[in-house]
Scaffold this motif. Structure first.
Motif, PDB file in Angstrom:
ATOM      1  N   GLY A 160       0.849  -1.176   0.000  1.00 36.76           N
ATOM      2  CA  GLY A 160       0.000   0.000   0.000  1.00 36.76           C
ATOM      3  C   GLY A 160       0.886   1.227   0.000  1.00 36.76           C
ATOM      4  O   GLY A 160       0.913   2.008  -0.950  1.00 36.76           O
ATOM      5  N   GLU A 161       1.675   1.381   1.040  1.00 38.68           N
ATOM      6  CA  GLU A 161       2.709   2.402   1.121  1.00 38.68           C
ATOM      7  C   GLU A 161       4.065   1.726   0.953  1.00 38.68           C
ATOM      8  O   GLU A 161       4.245   0.565   1.340  1.00 38.68           O
ATOM      9  CB  GLU A 161       2.669   3.110   2.482  1.00 38.68           C
ATOM     10  N   ARG A 162       5.030   2.465   0.383  1.00 36.26           N
ATOM     11  CA  ARG A 162       6.392   1.946   0.298  1.00 36.26           C
ATOM     12  C   ARG A 162       6.985   1.929   1.701  1.00 36.26           C
ATOM     13  O   ARG A 162       6.885   2.915   2.442  1.00 36.26           O
ATOM     14  CB  ARG A 162       7.226   2.841  -0.616  1.00 36.26           C
ATOM     15  N   VAL A 163       7.586   0.803   2.087  1.00 35.22           N
ATOM     16  CA  VAL A 163       8.160   0.679   3.422  1.00 35.22           C
ATOM     17  C   VAL A 163       9.580   0.121   3.323  1.00 35.22           C
ATOM     18  O   VAL A 163       9.841  -0.831   2.579  1.00 35.22           O
ATOM     19  CB  VAL A 163       7.280  -0.198   4.341  1.00 35.22           C
ATOM     20  N   ILE A 164      10.487   0.744   4.047  1.00 37.27           N
ATOM     21  CA  ILE A 164      11.873   0.303   4.143  1.00 37.27           C
ATOM     22  C   ILE A 164      12.062  -0.198   5.573  1.00 37.27           C
ATOM     23  O   ILE A 164      11.830   0.554   6.524  1.00 37.27           O
ATOM     24  CB  ILE A 164      12.838   1.466   3.852  1.00 37.27           C
ATOM     25  N   SER A 165      12.470  -1.449   5.719  1.00 31.44           N
ATOM     26  CA  SER A 165      12.434  -2.019   7.063  1.00 31.44           C
ATOM     27  C   SER A 165      13.532  -3.039   7.288  1.00 31.44           C
ATOM     28  O   SER A 165      14.187  -3.505   6.351  1.00 31.44           O
ATOM     29  CB  SER A 165      11.076  -2.691   7.302  1.00 31.44           C
ATOM     30  N   HIS A 166      13.677  -3.388   8.563  1.00 32.12           N
ATOM     31  CA  HIS A 166      14.539  -4.497   8.941  1.00 32.12           C
ATOM     32  C   HIS A 166      14.215  -4.911  10.365  1.00 32.12           C
ATOM     33  O   HIS A 166      13.902  -4.078  11.211  1.00 32.12           O
ATOM     34  CB  HIS A 166      16.021  -4.147   8.830  1.00 32.12           C
ATOM     35  N   THR A 167      14.260  -6.200  10.597  1.00 34.78           N
ATOM     36  CA  THR A 167      14.087  -6.733  11.941  1.00 34.78           C
ATOM     37  C   THR A 167      15.442  -7.222  12.441  1.00 34.78           C
ATOM     38  O   THR A 167      16.361  -7.482  11.649  1.00 34.78           O
ATOM     39  CB  THR A 167      13.081  -7.896  11.961  1.00 34.78           C
ATOM     40  N   GLY A 168      15.533  -7.361  13.740  1.00 35.06           N
ATOM     41  CA  GLY A 168      16.758  -7.891  14.320  1.00 35.06           C
ATOM     42  C   GLY A 168      16.434  -8.643  15.593  1.00 35.06           C
ATOM     43  O   GLY A 168      15.447  -8.359  16.260  1.00 35.06           O
ATOM     44  N   GLY A 169      17.245  -9.614  15.906  1.00 34.43           N
ATOM     45  CA  GLY A 169      16.997 -10.353  17.142  1.00 34.43           C
ATOM     46  C   GLY A 169      18.085 -11.362  17.416  1.00 34.43           C
ATOM     47  O   GLY A 169      18.810 -11.797  16.509  1.00 34.43           O
ATOM     48  N   ILE A 170      18.218 -11.703  18.660  1.00 30.29           N
ATOM     49  CA  ILE A 170      19.126 -12.746  19.125  1.00 30.29           C
ATOM     50  C   ILE A 170      18.554 -13.201  20.456  1.00 30.29           C
ATOM     51  O   ILE A 170      17.514 -12.693  20.896  1.00 30.29           O
ATOM     52  CB  ILE A 170      20.578 -12.201  19.232  1.00 30.29           C
ATOM     53  N   GLN A 171      19.188 -14.127  21.118  1.00 30.39           N
ATOM     54  CA  GLN A 171      18.651 -14.590  22.388  1.00 30.39           C
ATOM     55  C   GLN A 171      18.411 -13.409  23.334  1.00 30.39           C
ATOM     56  O   GLN A 171      19.326 -12.688  23.673  1.00 30.39           O
ATOM     57  CB  GLN A 171      19.612 -15.586  23.063  1.00 30.39           C
ATOM     58  N   GLY A 172      17.129 -13.204  23.676  1.00 37.19           N
ATOM     59  CA  GLY A 172      16.824 -12.163  24.658  1.00 37.19           C
ATOM     60  C   GLY A 172      16.199 -10.903  24.125  1.00 37.19           C
ATOM     61  O   GLY A 172      15.696 -10.096  24.898  1.00 37.19           O
ATOM     62  N   PHE A 173      16.194 -10.676  22.818  1.00 33.68           N
ATOM     63  CA  PHE A 173      15.533  -9.472  22.324  1.00 33.68           C
ATOM     64  C   PHE A 173      15.094  -9.624  20.868  1.00 33.68           C
ATOM     65  O   PHE A 173      15.628 -10.436  20.119  1.00 33.68           O
ATOM     66  CB  PHE A 173      16.430  -8.229  22.464  1.00 33.68           C
ATOM     67  N   VAL A 174      14.102  -8.801  20.508  1.00 32.14           N
ATOM     68  CA  VAL A 174      13.636  -8.674  19.125  1.00 32.14           C
ATOM     69  C   VAL A 174      13.394  -7.191  18.879  1.00 32.14           C
ATOM     70  O   VAL A 174      12.901  -6.480  19.755  1.00 32.14           O
ATOM     71  CB  VAL A 174      12.327  -9.464  18.872  1.00 32.14           C
TER      72      VAL A 174
END
Length: 208
Positions: free
Chosen positions: A19-33
């Motif tokens: 719908g809208e252009r989105v620039i993104s990234h997720t990150g995570g390791i043991q203990g956080f997202v």
């Protein structure tokens, strides 16, 4: 950096058109997202950081993005407002019931409503609207009040909320007298939509 090279990937970021252009990234390791989303067309950034490995972090980011882009709800809702929102939707539904406003009553019900009543059985949207119209045409009137102290509300991430509690139905005769008719328990599932909260599943039990 923000030009997709392989599939949706640019240089260190994901670029999509949702719908809208989105620039993104997720990150995570043991203990956080964590999740970062930038909508350049709206000059909007959504960032969610959590010290948990739960997928609810990403669901929250999705919900906040939808709320901000649709403008139907505040971008950042203070703690506890889900209860306020559901109680408000519940009051709106039964305020309409109590004054026989069948148009507003109908709007508060999802089109795919499944309503199970322990004496009536399973019914849907149109049946409940028609039942209210018939009841409002009778000389005997009814009104309902919610026992808000009994209400418990649980979020259903990415969908809506579950509401459980007790309400009271009163019968009012043609002479103005009033008596308590029933105090059933209920479990409601509310769906969050661009048009507001809709009641989509009901279990009503404990009727005489």
């Amino acid at each position: 950096m923000i030009t997709p090279g392989k599939e949706d990937f640019g240089l260190g970021v994901v670029v999509k058109q949702q719908g809208e252009r989105v620039i993104s990234h997720t990150g995570g390791i043991q203990g956080f997202v964590a999740d970062l989303r930038y909508y350049p067309g709206k000059h909007l950034s959504v960032i969610v950081l959590s010290n948990t490995e739960s997928k609810e972090t990403l669901e929250l980011s999705e919900q906040l993005s939808w709320q901000a882009l649709s403008g139907t709800l505040p971008l950042v809702a203070p703690a506890g407002t889900l209860r306020d929102q559901i109680l408000s939707a519940d009051r709106q539904l039964f305020d309409a019931y109590n004054i026989c406003n069948t148009v507003q009553f109908s709007r508060s019900l999802a089109s795919d409503l499944e309503f199970f009543h322990d004496s009536t059985g399973l019914t849907g949207h149109d049946w409940n609207v028609n039942a209210l119209e018939k009841r409002c045409a009778e000389s005997t009137k009814y009104h309902r009040s919610l026992d808000e102290q009994s209400v418990q509300i649980f979020p259903v991430p990415g969908y809506g909320a579950l509401e459980m509690g007790t309400h009271r139905f009163y019968e009012k005769g043609a002479d103005g007298s009033e008596k308590l008719d029933a105090t059933p328990g209920f479990a409601n599932v509310w769906k969050q939509t661009p048009d507001g909260w809709k009641l989509t599943r009901v279990l009503s039990y404990g009727h005489p």
